[in-house]
Design a protein around this motif. Sequence first.
Motif, PDB file in Angstrom:
ATOM      1  N   ASP A  18      44.291  34.535  41.816  1.00 20.57           N
ATOM      2  CA  ASP A  18      44.925  34.705  40.509  1.00 20.57           C
ATOM      3  C   ASP A  18      44.066  35.453  39.506  1.00 20.57           C
ATOM      4  O   ASP A  18      44.487  35.664  38.364  1.00 20.57           O
ATOM      5  CB  ASP A  18      45.362  33.347  39.929  1.00 20.57           C
ATOM      6  N   HIS A  19      42.890  35.902  39.909  1.00 22.92           N
ATOM      7  CA  HIS A  19      42.029  36.671  39.004  1.00 22.92           C
ATOM      8  C   HIS A  19      42.003  38.134  39.444  1.00 22.92           C
ATOM      9  O   HIS A  19      41.454  38.474  40.492  1.00 22.92           O
ATOM     10  CB  HIS A  19      40.612  36.108  38.996  1.00 22.92           C
ATOM     11  N   ARG A  20      42.606  38.984  38.638  1.00 20.48           N
ATOM     12  CA  ARG A  20      42.706  40.403  38.994  1.00 20.48           C
ATOM     13  C   ARG A  20      41.330  41.035  39.178  1.00 20.48           C
ATOM     14  O   ARG A  20      41.116  41.838  40.087  1.00 20.48           O
ATOM     15  CB  ARG A  20      43.486  41.154  37.914  1.00 20.48           C
ATOM     16  N   ARG A  23      40.011  40.197  42.585  1.00 22.30           N
ATOM     17  CA  ARG A  23      40.692  40.968  43.633  1.00 22.30           C
ATOM     18  C   ARG A  23      40.173  42.403  43.663  1.00 22.30           C
ATOM     19  O   ARG A  23      39.947  42.975  44.735  1.00 22.30           O
ATOM     20  CB  ARG A  23      42.212  40.972  43.419  1.00 22.30           C
ATOM     21  N   THR A  24      39.974  42.970  42.469  1.00 25.15           N
ATOM     22  CA  THR A  24      39.458  44.343  42.387  1.00 25.15           C
ATOM     23  C   THR A  24      38.066  44.432  43.003  1.00 25.15           C
ATOM     24  O   THR A  24      37.755  45.379  43.731  1.00 25.15           O
ATOM     25  CB  THR A  24      39.414  44.802  40.915  1.00 25.15           C
ATOM     26  N   GLN A  27      38.364  44.157  46.817  1.00 26.42           N
ATOM     27  CA  GLN A  27      38.914  45.414  47.328  1.00 26.42           C
ATOM     28  C   GLN A  27      37.832  46.486  47.406  1.00 26.42           C
ATOM     29  O   GLN A  27      37.711  47.205  48.401  1.00 26.42           O
ATOM     30  CB  GLN A  27      40.049  45.876  46.401  1.00 26.42           C
ATOM     31  N   GLU A  43      48.385  42.605  47.513  1.00 24.51           N
ATOM     32  CA  GLU A  43      47.697  41.633  46.680  1.00 24.51           C
ATOM     33  C   GLU A  43      48.727  40.722  46.021  1.00 24.51           C
ATOM     34  O   GLU A  43      49.883  41.109  45.856  1.00 24.51           O
ATOM     35  CB  GLU A  43      46.874  42.327  45.583  1.00 24.51           C
ATOM     36  N   ALA A  45      48.984  37.211  42.978  1.00 24.62           N
ATOM     37  CA  ALA A  45      48.268  36.400  42.001  1.00 24.62           C
ATOM     38  C   ALA A  45      48.779  34.969  41.908  1.00 24.62           C
ATOM     39  O   ALA A  45      48.176  34.146  41.226  1.00 24.62           O
ATOM     40  CB  ALA A  45      48.346  37.056  40.618  1.00 24.62           C
ATOM     41  N   GLN A  49      54.428  35.270  44.573  1.00 23.30           N
ATOM     42  CA  GLN A  49      54.031  36.636  44.915  1.00 23.30           C
ATOM     43  C   GLN A  49      53.409  36.679  46.304  1.00 23.30           C
ATOM     44  O   GLN A  49      53.687  37.586  47.097  1.00 23.30           O
ATOM     45  CB  GLN A  49      53.015  37.174  43.899  1.00 23.30           C
TER      46      GLN A  49
END
Length: 227
Positions: A18-20, A23-24, A27, A43, A45, A49
Amino acid sequence: MTEENNRGRHVRVVLVDDHRMFRTGVQAEIGETERTGVEVVGEAADVDQAVTVITATRPEVVLLDVHLPGGGGVEVLRRCAPLMAAAENPVRFLALSVSDAAEDVIGVIRGGARGYVTKTITGADLVDSVFRVQEGDAVFSPRLAGFVLDAFASTDAPPVDEDMDRLTQREREVLRLIARGYAYKEIAKQLFISVKTVESHVSAVLRKLQLSNRHELTRWATARRLV
């Protein structure tokens, strides 16, 4: 495993967290396919989803956070059970979480995850773990495997802790970090939330547990071996 070992290997991965920003970061660390062999195909969150993306992309491996809006990683596993049980090309799950709490580890393993690693893992080790899970191995960060062995060796169901049941998953995370002596600013950084949000969670925990301050909270957590 070195980058040289990864050449010629390929795995399709979905990131669920849930933390963008996290995830970035993952990645950027593992998703350079020519170098790592890992292709990030989606992806998500939150739980809804995650189920949608996983169903649509059918990755080989899902990197799954334990604490997610909508019911947590266990709910994702429950709703993706048919994909995990598929006779051909099953979807396999590897938990990737800031939490190293025994109940979190045991919960997702009971739910069907093939392993559990914490967010302190290096990029190279995470790539290695993803490939091992793709191949059907079970993968754990050091000491976490012991939780699972102990849990599955016991025939007794774990006792219900009504006090802990009053807390949300995020409140449990904050509780453990407070009990370990982390400052609010450190907790905020580790959980990717604001200091104000940390303060709100602490206030909620103290209220629900009927405690007065963080010292009482630490004693409460220590007595339950949560630290």
